[in-house]
Design a protein around this motif. Sequence first.
Motif, PDB file in Angstrom:
ATOM      1  N   GLU A 103       0.850  -1.200   0.000  1.00  0.00           N
ATOM      2  CA  GLU A 103       0.000   0.000   0.000  1.00  0.00           C
ATOM      3  C   GLU A 103       0.879   1.241   0.000  1.00  0.00           C
ATOM      4  N   ILE A 104       0.553   2.189  -0.865  1.00  0.00           N
ATOM      5  CA  ILE A 104       1.239   3.481  -0.896  1.00  0.00           C
ATOM      6  C   ILE A 104       0.491   4.415   0.047  1.00  0.00           C
ATOM      7  N   ILE A 105       1.096   4.681   1.196  1.00  0.00           N
ATOM      8  CA  ILE A 105       0.432   5.496   2.216  1.00  0.00           C
ATOM      9  C   ILE A 105       0.319   6.944   1.744  1.00  0.00           C
ATOM     10  N   GLY A 106      -0.900   7.477   1.833  1.00  0.00           N
ATOM     11  CA  GLY A 106      -1.160   8.835   1.357  1.00  0.00           C
ATOM     12  C   GLY A 106      -1.908   8.840   0.047  1.00  0.00           C
ATOM     13  N   TYR A 119       5.564   9.754  -6.173  1.00  0.00           N
ATOM     14  CA  TYR A 119       4.305  10.452  -5.879  1.00  0.00           C
ATOM     15  C   TYR A 119       4.467  11.548  -4.831  1.00  0.00           C
ATOM     16  N   GLY A 120       5.169  11.242  -3.770  1.00  0.00           N
ATOM     17  CA  GLY A 120       5.184  12.162  -2.641  1.00  0.00           C
ATOM     18  C   GLY A 120       6.520  12.386  -1.997  1.00  0.00           C
ATOM     19  N   GLY A 121       7.605  12.134  -2.744  1.00  0.00           N
ATOM     20  CA  GLY A 121       8.935  12.396  -2.226  1.00  0.00           C
ATOM     21  C   GLY A 121       9.292  11.512  -1.046  1.00  0.00           C
ATOM     22  N   MET A 124       6.444  10.506   1.653  1.00  0.00           N
ATOM     23  CA  MET A 124       5.561   9.394   1.330  1.00  0.00           C
ATOM     24  C   MET A 124       6.326   8.070   1.334  1.00  0.00           C
ATOM     25  N   ALA A 125       7.577   8.114   0.908  1.00  0.00           N
ATOM     26  CA  ALA A 125       8.392   6.901   0.936  1.00  0.00           C
ATOM     27  C   ALA A 125       8.589   6.420   2.371  1.00  0.00           C
ATOM     28  N   MET A 126       8.875   7.331   3.295  1.00  0.00           N
ATOM     29  CA  MET A 126       9.062   6.949   4.691  1.00  0.00           C
ATOM     30  C   MET A 126       7.775   6.402   5.293  1.00  0.00           C
ATOM     31  N   ASP A 127       6.656   7.068   5.008  1.00  0.00           N
ATOM     32  CA  ASP A 127       5.368   6.602   5.525  1.00  0.00           C
ATOM     33  C   ASP A 127       5.045   5.201   5.005  1.00  0.00           C
TER      34      ASP A 127
END
Length: 298
Positions: A103-106, A119-121, A124-127
């Motif tokens: 799952e890609i969080i965000g 997608y989110g730098g 988002m990668a850390m999340d």
Amino acid sequence: MKKKILITFAIIIGVLFLSVAGYGLYLYKSVADTASEIHQPIDREPTRAINIEEKEPLSFLITGVDSRGNDHKGRSDTIIIMTVNPSKQSVKMLSLPRDTRTEIIGRGTIEKINHAYAYGGVEMAMDTVENFLNIPLDHYVSVNMEGFKELVDAMGGVTVENAFAFSSGGFSFNEGEVFLSGDEALAYSRMRYEDPRGDFGRNDRQRQIVEAVIQEAAHIGSITKVSEILNVVGGSVKTDLTLDDMWDVQSNYREARHSVEQMQITGTGRKIDGTYYLEIPDEEVARVSGELRAHLGL
């Protein structure tokens, strides 16, 4: 007045232990300027508070991004989780294959894990990685892979132990101990099609290069090398660590670099709607998560 100081620059490729014997107060300004250039705070609430002075275990997300210049956008084709436990004087490193399905969080979508960065730098990668492995990530280091080869060259090259002979990127690599220039290190770390283990073998070579850089950086003995390294790092690395953070990490965590364990994660590849994914079983995720959490004292 004594003009020799210990200068530590602890963020190369994610690696937070670059120790350079001091060459005078004038060099401090170069380090400070570079640290300011690469410092890039993130818009993200920290998962937890860490007391570096008390030497609490730390975790880092290291991403290698194939982009040019100072552009750190694009997919993170190299994703390494590094945990550092100073009381055990050990480091654990885990590479997540870029095709890992999660799952890609965000966004709420199920995609390849390396899409999160696009997608989110880094936020988002850390999340996304935190959610996938159920571990906190305290800091990040993002490395532009085009500049990575310049970093290896600035260090004078690195040495790795190659598991089998192969050719890649116009270079041939013999089995056994191999000395690599920057271009060779990049080709060595990117090869996967000739490897029977595919991305897993590629991940092993990436971690080899990172560890080799850590060890080589700890023995830098030339002021010329220091200047070259700072120039390369300034244009190729981004991190949320400040210079004070780096100094504190170096002071309290540097001995951990002497024991680096390369962790493994396994899964099964298959196509879904025409797209290749690596699916990692829940029990395998739980095993790796448990090992990392234990190393972090959680």
